[in-house]
Design a protein around this motif. Structure first.
Motif, PDB file in Angstrom:
ATOM      1  N   HIS A   1       0.849  -1.185   0.000  1.00 42.04           N
ATOM      2  CA  HIS A   1       0.000   0.000   0.000  1.00 42.04           C
ATOM      3  C   HIS A   1       0.887   1.237   0.000  1.00 42.04           C
ATOM      4  CE1 HIS A   1      -3.713  -2.253   1.779  1.00 42.04           C
ATOM      5  NE2 HIS A   1      -3.401  -2.635   0.557  1.00 42.04           N
ATOM      6  N   THR A   2       0.936   1.921  -1.146  1.00 37.28           N
ATOM      7  CA  THR A   2       1.772   3.102  -1.302  1.00 37.28           C
ATOM      8  C   THR A   2       0.896   4.351  -1.340  1.00 37.28           C
ATOM      9  OG1 THR A   2       1.799   3.413  -3.708  1.00 37.28           O
ATOM     10  CG2 THR A   2       3.154   1.624  -2.824  1.00 37.28           C
ATOM     11  N   ARG A   3       1.543   5.523  -1.323  1.00 39.60           N
ATOM     12  CA  ARG A   3       0.809   6.779  -1.353  1.00 39.60           C
ATOM     13  C   ARG A   3       0.071   6.997  -2.674  1.00 39.60           C
ATOM     14  NH1 ARG A   3      -0.964   8.244   3.085  1.00 39.60           N
ATOM     15  NH2 ARG A   3       0.550   8.818   4.679  1.00 39.60           N
ATOM     16  N   LYS A   4       0.457   6.289  -3.704  1.00 36.88           N
ATOM     17  CA  LYS A   4      -0.188   6.475  -4.998  1.00 36.88           C
ATOM     18  C   LYS A   4      -1.172   5.352  -5.313  1.00 36.88           C
ATOM     19  CE  LYS A   4       3.702   9.180  -6.703  1.00 36.88           C
ATOM     20  NZ  LYS A   4       4.781   9.330  -7.711  1.00 36.88           N
ATOM     21  N   GLY A   5      -1.305   4.412  -4.363  1.00 38.51           N
ATOM     22  CA  GLY A   5      -2.211   3.296  -4.559  1.00 38.51           C
ATOM     23  C   GLY A   5      -1.485   1.978  -4.357  1.00 38.51           C
ATOM     24  N   PRO A   6      -2.191   0.861  -4.439  1.00 40.26           N
ATOM     25  CA  PRO A   6      -1.580  -0.450  -4.208  1.00 40.26           C
ATOM     26  C   PRO A   6      -0.647  -0.862  -5.346  1.00 40.26           C
ATOM     27  CG  PRO A   6      -3.961  -0.531  -3.928  1.00 40.26           C
ATOM     28  CD  PRO A   6      -3.645   0.766  -4.592  1.00 40.26           C
ATOM     29  N   CYS A   7       0.364  -1.622  -4.980  1.00 43.17           N
ATOM     30  CA  CYS A   7       1.234  -2.300  -5.941  1.00 43.17           C
ATOM     31  C   CYS A   7       1.220  -3.762  -5.529  1.00 43.17           C
ATOM     32  CB  CYS A   7       2.650  -1.733  -5.892  1.00 43.17           C
ATOM     33  SG  CYS A   7       3.821  -2.603  -6.973  1.00 43.17           S
ATOM     34  N   THR A   8       0.638  -4.610  -6.362  1.00 45.04           N
ATOM     35  CA  THR A   8       0.382  -5.999  -5.987  1.00 45.04           C
ATOM     36  C   THR A   8       1.105  -6.955  -6.917  1.00 45.04           C
ATOM     37  OG1 THR A   8      -1.825  -5.293  -5.270  1.00 45.04           O
ATOM     38  CG2 THR A   8      -1.431  -7.660  -5.437  1.00 45.04           C
ATOM     39  N   ILE A   9       1.772  -7.936  -6.332  1.00 45.90           N
ATOM     40  CA  ILE A   9       2.471  -8.975  -7.083  1.00 45.90           C
ATOM     41  C   ILE A   9       1.820 -10.315  -6.710  1.00 45.90           C
ATOM     42  CG2 ILE A   9       4.352  -9.309  -5.411  1.00 45.90           C
ATOM     43  CD1 ILE A   9       5.107  -8.893  -9.065  1.00 45.90           C
ATOM     44  N   VAL A  10       1.324 -11.040  -7.722  1.00 39.34           N
ATOM     45  CA  VAL A  10       0.467 -12.203  -7.479  1.00 39.34           C
ATOM     46  C   VAL A  10       1.032 -13.421  -8.205  1.00 39.34           C
ATOM     47  CG1 VAL A  10      -1.919 -13.036  -7.461  1.00 39.34           C
ATOM     48  CG2 VAL A  10      -1.470 -10.573  -7.506  1.00 39.34           C
ATOM     49  N   PRO A  11       1.113 -14.583  -7.540  1.00 37.68           N
ATOM     50  CA  PRO A  11       1.723 -15.777  -8.148  1.00 37.68           C
ATOM     51  C   PRO A  11       1.010 -16.275  -9.400  1.00 37.68           C
ATOM     52  CG  PRO A  11       1.460 -16.060  -5.772  1.00 37.68           C
ATOM     53  CD  PRO A  11       0.711 -14.828  -6.146  1.00 37.68           C
ATOM     54  N   LEU A  12       1.822 -16.810 -10.324  1.00 38.16           N
ATOM     55  CA  LEU A  12       1.373 -17.592 -11.462  1.00 38.16           C
ATOM     56  C   LEU A  12       2.164 -18.900 -11.454  1.00 38.16           C
ATOM     57  CD1 LEU A  12       1.108 -14.851 -14.242  1.00 38.16           C
ATOM     58  CD2 LEU A  12      -0.787 -16.265 -13.404  1.00 38.16           C
ATOM     59  N   PRO A  13       1.797 -19.885 -12.248  1.00 37.72           N
ATOM     60  CA  PRO A  13       2.547 -21.150 -12.236  1.00 37.72           C
ATOM     61  C   PRO A  13       4.033 -20.950 -12.512  1.00 37.72           C
ATOM     62  CG  PRO A  13       0.473 -21.433 -13.390  1.00 37.72           C
ATOM     63  CD  PRO A  13       0.606 -19.967 -13.124  1.00 37.72           C
ATOM     64  N   GLY A  14       4.849 -21.746 -11.817  1.00 35.11           N
ATOM     65  CA  GLY A  14       6.298 -21.643 -11.955  1.00 35.11           C
ATOM     66  C   GLY A  14       6.832 -20.419 -11.240  1.00 35.11           C
ATOM     67  N   ARG A  15       8.005 -19.966 -11.665  1.00 34.21           N
ATOM     68  CA  ARG A  15       8.560 -18.736 -11.092  1.00 34.21           C
ATOM     69  C   ARG A  15       8.107 -17.541 -11.919  1.00 34.21           C
ATOM     70  NH1 ARG A  15      14.684 -20.010  -8.764  1.00 34.21           N
ATOM     71  NH2 ARG A  15      13.966 -21.412  -7.109  1.00 34.21           N
ATOM     72  N   ARG A  16       6.784 -17.355 -11.899  1.00 35.70           N
ATOM     73  CA  ARG A  16       6.156 -16.256 -12.622  1.00 35.70           C
ATOM     74  C   ARG A  16       5.140 -15.591 -11.715  1.00 35.70           C
ATOM     75  NH1 ARG A  16       2.798 -18.330 -16.103  1.00 35.70           N
ATOM     76  NH2 ARG A  16       2.732 -16.602 -17.595  1.00 35.70           N
ATOM     77  N   SER A  17       4.966 -14.282 -11.891  1.00 34.75           N
ATOM     78  CA  SER A  17       3.975 -13.532 -11.125  1.00 34.75           C
ATOM     79  C   SER A  17       3.419 -12.417 -11.985  1.00 34.75           C
ATOM     80  CB  SER A  17       4.599 -12.930  -9.856  1.00 34.75           C
ATOM     81  OG  SER A  17       4.995 -13.930  -8.940  1.00 34.75           O
ATOM     82  N   SER A  18       2.213 -11.974 -11.631  1.00 28.52           N
ATOM     83  CA  SER A  18       1.611 -10.837 -12.329  1.00 28.52           C
ATOM     84  C   SER A  18       1.693  -9.601 -11.439  1.00 28.52           C
ATOM     85  CB  SER A  18       0.151 -11.134 -12.675  1.00 28.52           C
ATOM     86  OG  SER A  18      -0.611 -11.375 -11.506  1.00 28.52           O
ATOM     87  N   LEU A  19       1.701  -8.447 -12.086  1.00 30.32           N
ATOM     88  CA  LEU A  19       1.804  -7.164 -11.406  1.00 30.32           C
ATOM     89  C   LEU A  19       0.588  -6.306 -11.732  1.00 30.32           C
ATOM     90  CD1 LEU A  19       3.699  -4.852 -10.028  1.00 30.32           C
ATOM     91  CD2 LEU A  19       4.078  -4.158 -12.411  1.00 30.32           C
ATOM     92  N   VAL A  20       0.033  -5.650 -10.690  1.00 29.37           N
ATOM     93  CA  VAL A  20      -0.897  -4.537 -10.873  1.00 29.37           C
ATOM     94  C   VAL A  20      -0.368  -3.406  -9.996  1.00 29.37           C
ATOM     95  CG1 VAL A  20      -3.252  -3.681 -10.699  1.00 29.37           C
ATOM     96  CG2 VAL A  20      -2.854  -6.077 -11.238  1.00 29.37           C
ATOM     97  N   TRP A  21       0.039  -2.305 -10.623  1.00 25.59           N
ATOM     98  CA  TRP A  21       0.698  -1.218  -9.902  1.00 25.59           C
ATOM     99  C   TRP A  21      -0.022   0.080 -10.236  1.00 25.59           C
ATOM    100  CZ3 TRP A  21       6.485   0.395 -10.989  1.00 25.59           C
ATOM    101  CH2 TRP A  21       6.869   1.361 -10.030  1.00 25.59           C
ATOM    102  N   LEU A  22      -0.650   0.696  -9.212  1.00 24.83           N
ATOM    103  CA  LEU A  22      -1.371   1.949  -9.397  1.00 24.83           C
ATOM    104  C   LEU A  22      -0.451   3.130  -9.102  1.00 24.83           C
ATOM    105  CD1 LEU A  22      -3.720  -0.083  -9.332  1.00 24.83           C
ATOM    106  CD2 LEU A  22      -5.060   1.639  -8.121  1.00 24.83           C
ATOM    107  N   LEU A  23      -0.398   4.067 -10.061  1.00 24.66           N
ATOM    108  CA  LEU A  23       0.437   5.256  -9.949  1.00 24.66           C
ATOM    109  C   LEU A  23      -0.357   6.472 -10.411  1.00 24.66           C
ATOM    110  CD1 LEU A  23       3.657   3.774 -11.573  1.00 24.66           C
ATOM    111  CD2 LEU A  23       3.546   4.652  -9.238  1.00 24.66           C
ATOM    112  N   ASP A  24       0.111   7.682 -10.035  1.00 25.66           N
ATOM    113  CA  ASP A  24      -0.531   8.859 -10.598  1.00 25.66           C
ATOM    114  C   ASP A  24      -0.190   8.918 -12.086  1.00 25.66           C
ATOM    115  OD1 ASP A  24       1.818  10.662 -11.183  1.00 25.66           O
ATOM    116  OD2 ASP A  24       2.092  10.528  -9.024  1.00 25.66           O
ATOM    117  N   PRO A  25      -1.023   9.592 -12.894  1.00 18.45           N
ATOM    118  CA  PRO A  25      -0.844   9.532 -14.352  1.00 18.45           C
ATOM    119  C   PRO A  25       0.548   9.926 -14.838  1.00 18.45           C
ATOM    120  CG  PRO A  25      -2.995  10.432 -13.830  1.00 18.45           C
ATOM    121  CD  PRO A  25      -2.266  10.293 -12.523  1.00 18.45           C
ATOM    122  N   GLN A  26       1.138  10.962 -14.268  1.00 18.61           N
ATOM    123  CA  GLN A  26       2.458  11.394 -14.726  1.00 18.61           C
ATOM    124  C   GLN A  26       3.510  10.323 -14.462  1.00 18.61           C
ATOM    125  OE1 GLN A  26       3.724  15.160 -13.120  1.00 18.61           O
ATOM    126  NE2 GLN A  26       5.615  15.202 -14.302  1.00 18.61           N
TER     127      GLN A  26
END
Length: 391
Positions: free
Chosen positions: A206-231
C-alpha cells in the motif's frame, strides 16, 4: 421499431467477456434457450484475475476445473505491506488460507486463459447459441426485449443480461441511472519471470499512490498490478522492458529477486461506477455493467461472478426468466454485497491517496487489529479474501 420477425430465446446475454461467459454457462441449464452476443476477445496485456474460493467452486461446477488448474497458481498466503511512509505504519499482515481451513484463498490466472477456457466450454453446449456480432439496438417490448445488430437476425428474449462493461448498452436501454467517477491513477499491468520462488504468496504494497500488488502464477512467474498517478505511470510505462523490470523489482523490495518481463504490458486508467439498481424492464446487470472499482483485494471479477450465481439462483425454476418477481429477487440478493464491497474498496483507495493523519491512523489501527485479533482476521478472510460463498 423494426417489424422483422425475431428469433425467440429465453435469455440473451450481451457481452462475451469472462463474466458474460460464466453467465451463459450458468443460465443455459434447465433446458433454457440462451444466446451469448458479442465477440470473444483474449488479448494478452499482463492482466490476471485471482479467482477466490467461492468463484473457483462455481466455475468448477461447469466442468472446467482441470483446464483452469493447468494455467492457475494457488494463493495460499495474502500479505499486506504498509509502504505509505505513514507515521502509523504497521508491520506486514499475513492472511493464511489454512487458518480458515482452506487449501488456498483462490487461484490466479491470466484473463486471456480464463476467457478462452470458458469460451471453449460454452462452445460445447447444445442449448447455448454464441453470436459473435455486436449488438446495435436494444428495444424493450411488452413481453420481452428485442436485440439486433451486426451479422445476426434479430432476437427477442424474455430476459436480457448486461455483461457489456462500464459503458453498458443494456444499462442505458433499461434506463438505470449510474454514478461514474475517476481516480487520479493509472494501473500498470505485466507478467514477470523471477529468480526466487513466490511460495504461493500474494503481496500487496500500500503506497501513497495506490496499491502495488504482485500475485503468483505457475512456476517462477507472477503478475503485477501497480497503481500510480498519471504522470508517474506514463514515465514508468515508457521504460523499456529491462528498465521496467528493474524499477518494479525495486518497488517490491526485491521480494522475488531479479525480474524479467514475460509478455505484453498493459496500462489502464482507474475509475469507479455504481448503479441505483441492478435490474429494470426485463434487463439485469452483472459485472462491470453494475459496478467498477480499483483492483484492490481481488474483488472485481469475483463480485461479478457472485452476480452470476445470484441471477442463476433467482431464475431457477421460473417459467419466465425476466418476470418482475425474478428480477426483484436478484436485485435484493445483490444490493448489500455490491454496495459494501464497492464502498470498502473506494474508501481504502482514497485513504491511501489522502495523505492525512486521521486517514493514516484509521488505516494503521485497522491493520493492527487484523494482526492481533484472530476472530476479526478470520472473519475478514472468510468474507473478503475467500470471497464468501459463490452459491
Amino acid at each position: 421499431m423494426s417489424t422483422q420477425t425475431a428469433d425467440q430465446v429465453d435469455i440473451a446475454i450481451v457481452g462475451a467477456g469472462a463474466v458474460g461467459l460464466a453467465a451463459a454457462l450458468a443460465l443455459s441449464r434447465e433446458g433454457r434457450r440462451v444466446a451469448l452476443l458479442g465477440p470473444v476477445a483474449t488479448p494478452r496485456d499482463g492482466r490476471t484475475v485471482a479467482l477466490l474460493d467461492g468463484s473457483w467452486r462455481m466455475l468448477a461446477e461447469f466442468g472446467v476445473r482441470e483446464a483452469l488448474l493447468e494455467k492457475a497458481a494457488p494463493l495460499e498466503v495474502m500479505r499486506l505491506v504498509d509502504d505509505s511512509g505513514s507515521l502509523f505504519r504497521q508491520p506486514p499482515v499475513e492472511f493464511r488460507a489454512s487458518e480458515i481451513g482452506l487449501e488456498a484463498f483462490g487461484w490466479n490466472i491470466e484473463n486471456a486463459d480464463l476467457t478462452r477456457i470458458l469460451a471453449d466450454k460454452a462452445g460445447t453446449l447444445s442449448g447455448l447459441r454464441m453470436v459473435p456480432g455486436f449488438v446495435r439496438a436494444i428495444e424493450p417490448e411488452a413481453d420481452g426485449v428485442r436485440l439486433s445488430g451486426e451479422g445476426f437476425a434479430p432476437l427477442k428474449a424474455r430476459l436480457v443480461v448486461g455483461a457489456d462493461g462500464r459503458n453498458s448498452q443494456v444499462r442505458a436501454a433499461a434506463g438505470i441511472a449510474s454514478r461514474d467517477w475517476r481516480y487520479p491513477q493509472i494501473a500498470l499491468t505485466a507478467i514477470f519471470e523471477h529468480a526466487r520462488d513466490h511460495r504461493d504468496i500474494s503481496t500487496e504494497f500500500h503506497t501513497r499512490k495506490g496499491p502495488c500488488t504482485i500475485v503468483p502464477l505457475p512456476g517462477r512467474r507472477s503478475s503485477l498490478v501497480w497503481l500510480l498517478d498519471p504522470q508517474a505511470a506514463e514515465a514508468v510505462a515508457a521504460l523499456d522492458d529491462a528498465a521496467f523490470a528493474r524499477r518494479v523489482e525495486k518497488q517490491v523490495q526485491s521480494l522475488l529477486g531479479a525480474m524479467t518481463v514475460a509478455g505484453p504490458r498493459g496500462k489502464v486508467p482507474m475509475g469507479g461506477l455504481s448503479v441505483e439498481r441492478l435490474s429494470a424492464g426485463r434487463m439485469a446487470l452483472i459485472g462491470e455493467a453494475a459496478h467498477v472499482f480499483p483492483p484492490i483485494g481481488a474483488q472485481g471479477l469475483n463480485l461479478g461472478l457472485r452476480d452470476v450465481a445470484a441471477l442463476s439462483e433467482a431464475v431457477t425454476g421460473s417459467a419466465d426468466a425476466g418476470a418482475p418477481s425474478v428480477l426483484a429477487d436478484y436485485d435484493r440478493a445483490r444490493q448489500t454485497d455490491v454496495r459494501l464491497r464497492t464502498g470498502a474498496v473506494d474508501m481504502l483507495n482514497r485513504t491511501l491517496l489522502a495523505d492525512l493523519l486521521p486517514a493514516d491512523l484509521m488505516r494503521g489501527a485497522g491493520l493492527l487489529a487484523l494482526s492481533r485479533i484472530g476472530p476479526l482476521r478470520r472473519l475478514v478472510m472468510r468474507q473478503g479474501l475467500a470471497g464468501g460463498a459463490a452459491r
